[in-house]
Design an enzyme around this catalytic site. Structure first.
Site, PDB file in Angstrom:
ATOM      1  N   ARG A 254       0.865  -1.175   0.000  1.00  0.00           N
ATOM      2  CA  ARG A 254       0.000   0.000   0.000  1.00  0.00           C
ATOM      3  C   ARG A 254       0.903   1.225   0.000  1.00  0.00           C
ATOM      4  NH1 ARG A 254      -3.687  -2.754  -1.192  1.00  0.00           N
ATOM      5  NH2 ARG A 254      -5.660  -3.054  -0.148  1.00  0.00           N
ATOM      6  N   GLU A 283      -3.692   7.676  -3.441  1.00  0.00           N
ATOM      7  CA  GLU A 283      -4.323   7.183  -4.682  1.00  0.00           C
ATOM      8  C   GLU A 283      -5.654   7.844  -4.918  1.00  0.00           C
ATOM      9  OE1 GLU A 283      -4.606   2.873  -5.011  1.00  0.00           O
ATOM     10  OE2 GLU A 283      -2.508   2.777  -4.408  1.00  0.00           O
ATOM     11  N   HIS A 301      -2.164   0.391  -9.597  1.00  0.00           N
ATOM     12  CA  HIS A 301      -2.710  -0.573  -8.627  1.00  0.00           C
ATOM     13  C   HIS A 301      -3.319  -1.809  -9.320  1.00  0.00           C
ATOM     14  CE1 HIS A 301      -4.256  -0.836  -4.233  1.00  0.00           C
ATOM     15  NE2 HIS A 301      -4.006  -2.038  -4.727  1.00  0.00           N
TER      16      HIS A 301
HETATM   17  C1  GLV Z   1      -5.258  -5.048  -3.373  1.00  0.00           C
HETATM   18  O1  GLV Z   1      -4.522  -4.144  -3.286  1.00  0.00           O
HETATM   19  C2  GLV Z   1      -5.705  -5.858  -2.298  1.00  0.00           C
HETATM   20  O2  GLV Z   1      -5.501  -5.530  -1.118  1.00  0.00           O
HETATM   21  O3  GLV Z   1      -6.311  -6.898  -2.588  1.00  0.00           O
END
Ligand code: GLV
Length: 336
Positions: A254, A283, A301
């Site tokens: 993240r 984001e 992402h």
């Molecule tokens: C994507 O980023 C997730 O956490 O599945």
């Protein structure tokens, strides 16, 4: 006439086909759709309008804070289309007795593949090469064109070159899948994780290091840890500065795991040779300074974005919400 036994699940955002088509599930539960992410207050008033809504399926961009649980006692389950749960106040869910489902495991391989795509493609400057090839400016093969570091050597091409080290931060399911893929590259693999996995270390020859040591000793670093209050800015400015000169960083966890501004400083100063990022601190905003750096590969992402994985995630979020609402044995993966 209204069916008093009818129960509904509110699906915020899209699910992947064929799960986007289902309206009434075999259990008789009705899926109702909203076109996208809602502000918390909008979500609360939408759900309040319909007391038959017992569950919510949402994506990682949907904020679910304490107010949602407080104001919506009708909700029994929230099913998150992600493994990460940093968009949901888990303490509040526990307090109000709401089950929280998510989608670990089914996305580990896809995310590990993307981590390697970023590491290989980023360090070997594929995006820059693609831009050059499309530009019409390419003059042909050249000895010094777009060079990047070698990952590992199976042939001893120069006796002064030692083995390179990959440091993985976070050895959960995704971190393990990343580490297993390193075997073909003749890299020394080490990891940092809250829990040590001594058996895995022995089976695969992975080394454990504490975080600062890993940062100081790795040529490549992949961040694959969950975002939680204790991992916010895990790579702060001080830690980023511990990284080896010319190290290469990949983040598939993240954005807020690292201090993005400090990272940009490290890249601009040339301390790090480059970075490949799938996630960002704010984001979908990516700072102009980051976008301006050619040695950075940016991906929007896409960790779990394969057809098969997104289908499995869509199936799982429905099944797990359904099992709770039907009062059956919970099916799927639950954080709470
Ligand atoms: C994507 O980023 C997730 O956490 O599945």
């Amino acid at each position: 006439m209204t069916n008093k036994n009818l129960k509904k699940i509110l699906v915020l955002d899209e699910l992947c086909p064929p799960y986007d088509q289902i309206k009434v599930l075999e259990s008789g539960i009705l899926l109702v759709k909203e076109p996208g992410v809602l502000e918390v207050d909008q979500l609360i008033s939408r759900v309040k309008q319909d007391p038959l809504i017992k569950g919510i399926i949402c994506s990682l961009t949907q904020k679910i804070n304490e107010k949602v649980f407080q104001e919506l006692p009708q909700i029994e389950v929230i099913s998150n289309i992600a493994v990460g749960l940093n968009n949901i106040d888990l303490e509040a869910a526990k307090k109000y007795g709401v089950r929280i489902a998510h989608t670990p495991k089914v996305l580990s391989d896809a995310t590990a593949d993307l981590a390697w795509a970023l590491l290989l493609g980023g360090s070997r400057r594929l995006a820059e090469g693609d831009r050059l090839a499309r530009s019409g400016e390419w003059k042909g093969w050249a000895v010094n064109q777009l060079l990047g570091p070698s990952l590992g050597f199976t042939e001893n091409i120069d006796q002064n070159l030692g083995q390179k080290r990959l440091g993985i931060i976070g050895l959960g399911q995704i971190g393990q899948a990343i580490a297993r893929r390193a075997q073909g590259f003749n890299l020394d693999v080490c990891y940092y994780n809250r829990t040590r996995y001594v058996e895995l270390e022995q089976s695969y020859s992975w080394g454990f290091m504490d975080l600062d040591e890993l940062l100081m000793q790795s040529d490549y670093i992949i961040l694959a840890v969950a975002l939680a209050p204790e991992t916010y800015h895990l790579l702060n400015r001080t830690r980023l500065n511990l990284m080896k000169p010319n190290a290469y960083l990949v983040n598939v966890g993240r954005g807020p795991l690292l201090d993005e501004e400090a990272l940009i400083d490290c890249l601009e100063s040339g301390h790090l040779s480059g970075a490949a990022l799938d996630v960002y601190e704010y984001e979908p905003n990516i700072p102009e300074r980051l976008r301006a750096l050619s040695q950075v590969t940016l991906s929007p992402h896409l960790g779990s974005a394969t057809f098969e994985t997104r289908q499995a995630m869509s199936r799982l979020v429905i099944e797990s919400a359904e099992s709770i609402i039907q009062g059956k044995e919970p099916c799927g993966y639950f954080a709470i």
